[in-house]
Design a protein around this motif. Structure first.
Motif, PDB file in Angstrom:
ATOM      1  N   UNK A   1       0.850  -1.180   0.000  1.00 26.79           N
ATOM      2  CA  UNK A   1       0.000   0.000   0.000  1.00 26.79           C
ATOM      3  C   UNK A   1       0.890   1.234   0.000  1.00 26.79           C
ATOM      4  N   UNK A   2       0.549   2.223  -0.856  1.00 25.56           N
ATOM      5  CA  UNK A   2       1.413   3.392  -0.999  1.00 25.56           C
ATOM      6  C   UNK A   2       0.584   4.674  -0.969  1.00 25.56           C
ATOM      7  N   UNK A   3       1.079   5.668  -0.246  1.00 28.52           N
ATOM      8  CA  UNK A   3       0.454   6.995  -0.176  1.00 28.52           C
ATOM      9  C   UNK A   3       1.240   7.919  -1.087  1.00 28.52           C
ATOM     10  N   UNK A   4       0.577   8.449  -2.123  1.00 29.58           N
ATOM     11  CA  UNK A   4       1.257   9.236  -3.153  1.00 29.58           C
ATOM     12  C   UNK A   4       0.747  10.675  -3.141  1.00 29.58           C
ATOM     13  N   UNK A   5       1.669  11.614  -3.171  1.00 32.43           N
ATOM     14  CA  UNK A   5       1.366  13.031  -3.359  1.00 32.43           C
ATOM     15  C   UNK A   5       2.049  13.459  -4.651  1.00 32.43           C
ATOM     16  N   UNK A   6       1.282  13.927  -5.619  1.00 32.24           N
ATOM     17  CA  UNK A   6       1.833  14.291  -6.921  1.00 32.24           C
ATOM     18  C   UNK A   6       1.620  15.774  -7.195  1.00 32.24           C
ATOM     19  N   UNK A   7       2.688  16.453  -7.604  1.00 30.67           N
ATOM     20  CA  UNK A   7       2.609  17.854  -8.014  1.00 30.67           C
ATOM     21  C   UNK A   7       2.429  17.912  -9.526  1.00 30.67           C
ATOM     22  N   UNK A   8       1.449  18.731  -9.973  1.00 31.29           N
ATOM     23  CA  UNK A   8       1.095  18.803 -11.387  1.00 31.29           C
ATOM     24  C   UNK A   8       1.186  20.242 -11.885  1.00 31.29           C
ATOM     25  N   UNK A   9       1.605  20.412 -13.128  1.00 27.95           N
ATOM     26  CA  UNK A   9       1.670  21.756 -13.708  1.00 27.95           C
ATOM     27  C   UNK A   9       0.287  22.333 -13.974  1.00 27.95           C
ATOM     28  N   UNK A  10      -0.660  21.443 -14.323  1.00 32.18           N
ATOM     29  CA  UNK A  10      -2.003  21.877 -14.651  1.00 32.18           C
ATOM     30  C   UNK A  10      -2.961  21.594 -13.490  1.00 32.18           C
ATOM     31  N   UNK A  11      -4.002  22.397 -13.404  1.00 34.11           N
ATOM     32  CA  UNK A  11      -5.056  22.103 -12.436  1.00 34.11           C
ATOM     33  C   UNK A  11      -5.785  20.846 -12.885  1.00 34.11           C
ATOM     34  N   UNK A  12      -5.987  19.942 -11.960  1.00 35.26           N
ATOM     35  CA  UNK A  12      -6.680  18.690 -12.284  1.00 35.26           C
ATOM     36  C   UNK A  12      -7.669  18.388 -11.167  1.00 35.26           C
ATOM     37  N   UNK A  13      -8.948  18.383 -11.500  1.00 41.96           N
ATOM     38  CA  UNK A  13      -9.979  18.047 -10.523  1.00 41.96           C
ATOM     39  C   UNK A  13      -9.867  16.569 -10.164  1.00 41.96           C
ATOM     40  N   UNK A  14     -10.155  16.206  -8.920  1.00 45.68           N
ATOM     41  CA  UNK A  14     -10.077  14.796  -8.532  1.00 45.68           C
ATOM     42  C   UNK A  14     -10.845  13.864  -9.464  1.00 45.68           C
ATOM     43  N   UNK A  15     -12.040  14.306  -9.898  1.00 43.01           N
ATOM     44  CA  UNK A  15     -12.820  13.424 -10.775  1.00 43.01           C
ATOM     45  C   UNK A  15     -12.143  13.226 -12.134  1.00 43.01           C
ATOM     46  N   UNK A  16     -11.373  14.225 -12.589  1.00 43.92           N
ATOM     47  CA  UNK A  16     -10.645  14.071 -13.848  1.00 43.92           C
ATOM     48  C   UNK A  16      -9.488  13.085 -13.697  1.00 43.92           C
ATOM     49  N   UNK A  17      -8.832  13.140 -12.560  1.00 42.12           N
ATOM     50  CA  UNK A  17      -7.737  12.206 -12.309  1.00 42.12           C
ATOM     51  C   UNK A  17      -8.280  10.785 -12.167  1.00 42.12           C
ATOM     52  N   UNK A  18      -9.369  10.629 -11.445  1.00 37.06           N
ATOM     53  CA  UNK A  18      -9.972   9.301 -11.312  1.00 37.06           C
ATOM     54  C   UNK A  18     -10.391   8.752 -12.665  1.00 37.06           C
TER      55      UNK A  18
END
Length: 344
Positions: A243-260
Motif C-alpha cells: 500500500x502506498x500513499x502518493x502526493x503528486x505535483x502537477x503543472x495543470x489544475x486537475x480536478x479529482x474526478x478528472x484524475x480518477x
C-alpha cells in the motif's frame, strides 16, 4: 504454440509463485528448473520448501532441479524466467543471454542499464525494442528484459496517467508487505507489533526506476522522464500487498474526478495475464486495503482510493499484490510480450 520455459531460482519465494502462475498457463510449458548446487540433482518436491497456498503442480514435482548454469539447462528451452538474488543474477543472467537464451528477469541487477528494457507492458511496451540496441552493442544472440521493483510497479501505472496533467514531482510513502523480503527476510520478532521504517535500497529503486519507465524511447536511445520522485519505504505486518500513499505535483489544475477518470482509462494490453482493467478506483475512502484488495484482477491489477486535491496537485493511495503484479506476474507478462513481439 507451446513455449518451453525454464525458471532460475525456482525454489525461492518468487520462483514458487512463477511455478504457480506458469503451470496452468495456456502458452507456456515448464521444462527446466534451476536452484543452488545443494538442490541440484534432486526432484523439485524434495528440493523446495513449498510455501505457496496451492499444492505443488504434479507435473512439476518430479522435475529434476539443475544447477543454475547454462550448460546444465536443456537447450530446447525457449524462454527463461529469472528470480535469482541480484548478486547471483548479475553474474549468471549474462551467461544465459550470451548462450542465446531470452531472459525475463525479476532480479534488480541491470534494471538501470541503458540497453536493458525495464518494462511494464501497459505503460511502456515500446521500450522492449531496446533489445535491438542491446544485441547490437553487446553482440548477444539472446536478450535480457527486466520488470521493475515491486513498490515501483505499484505506483508507476498511476504516474503514467498523471503525465497528461504535467507530472512534475511525486512523494510516496510505502507500507510494504513482509513477503517482499522473502520468506526468511524479516523475523517475527522484528515485525510483530512493529513497523520497520527503512528497507535497504528500496527508496533509490523507486526514485530511479520510475523515471526510466516513464521515459521516451526514440528507437536508438532512451531519455528518462524528468519527474522528481522522493520515496520513504516502510515494512509493515501484512503478508502480501504493498500500500502506498502518493502526493503528486502537477503543472495543470486537475480536478479529482478528472484524475480518477484518467486512472479508469489507463490503457490495457492484449496479453493472457493482463487485467481487463489496469487501475481499479474505489470510491470508499477506506479502500484499498491489502487484505481486501491485493487480489484485484487476479493480483495483476492496481487499486486506488478516491483522489484528493492538494495545493499543487493530488493525493491518493494505491495498492498492488507485490509477488504477483510486483514480481512473478510481472515477469510472466513480460514473457508474454516477448512472444507477442516475436523476440523468441
Amino acid at each position: 504454440m507451446s513455449v518451453r520455459v525454464g525458471i532460475l531460482g525456482a525454489t525461492g519465494a518468487v520462483g514458487q509463485r512463477l511455478i504457480q502462475l506458469l503451470d496452468p498457463h495456456p502458452q507456456f510449458e515448464i521444462a527446466a528448473l534451476t536452484a543452488s548446487e545443494s538442490s541440484a540433482g534432486r526432484s523439485y518436491s524434495d528440493a523446495a520448501k513449498w510455501r505457496v497456498n496451492t499444492p505443488i503442480p504434479a507435473d512439476v514435482a518430479d522435475i529434476t532441479v539443475s544447477a543454475t548454469d547454462p550448460d546444465e539447462v536443456d537447450n530446447d528451452v525457449d524462454l527463461i524466467f529469472s528470480s535469482l538474488p541480484s548478486s547471483v543474477g548479475e553474474q549468471v543472467e549474462p551467461e544465459f543471454v550470451e548462450d542465446g537464451y531470452v531472459v525475463s528477469s525479476n532480479s534488480s541487477n541491470s534494471r538501470l542499464a541503458e540497453d536493458v528494457p525495464l518494462v511494464i507492458p501497459e505503460v511502456n511496451h515500446d521500450h522492449l525494442d531496446l533489445i535491438e540496441v542491446q544485441r547490437d552493442e553487446r553482440g548477444w544472440d539472446g536478450a535480457l528484459i527486466k520488470n521493475p521493483n515491486c513498490s515501483t510497479i505499484t505506483m508507476v501505472p498511476t504516474l503514467a496517467q498523471l503525465d497528461q496533467f504535467g507530472l512534475e514531482r511525486a512523494y510516496v510513502s510505502t507500507l510494504q508487505a513482509v513477503s517482499g523480503a522473502g520468506y526468511d527476510g524479516v523475523t517475527s520478532m522484528e515485525i510483530i507489533d512493529n513497523v520497520l521504517p527503512h528497507i535497504g535500497g528500496e527508496e533509490e529503486k523507486m526514485e530511479t526506476e520510475s523515471r526510466k519507465l516513464l521515459g521516451e524511447f526514440d528507437g536508438a536511445e532512451l531519455s528518462w522522464h524528468d519527474v522528481d520522485v522522493t520515496a520513504s519505504c516502510n515494512r509493515v505486518a501484512t503478508l502480501d500487498g504493498h500500500l502506498e500513499n502518493v502526493f503528486a505535483s502537477l503543472r495543470e489544475d486537475a480536478a479529482p474526478e478528472d484524475v480518477e477518470a484518467a486512472f479508469r482509462d489507463a490503457p490495457t494490453i492484449d496479453l493472457h495475464s493482463a487485467p481487463d482493467e489496469l487501475i481499479k478506483v474505489f470510491e470508499d475512502p477506506s479502500r484499498p486495503q491489502p487484505r481486501l484488495d491485493r487480489n484485484v484482477a487476479g493480483g495483476q491489477g492496481v487499486a486506488t482510493g478516491p483522489v484528493q486535491e492538494t495545493s499543487d496537485g493530488v493525493q491518493y493511495d494505491c495498492l498492488a499484490h507485490n509477488t504477483i503484479r510486483g514480481a512473478a506476474g510481472a515477469s510472466v507478462l513480460n514473457g508474454e510480450l516477448l512472444v507477442e513481439e516475436g523476440y523468441l
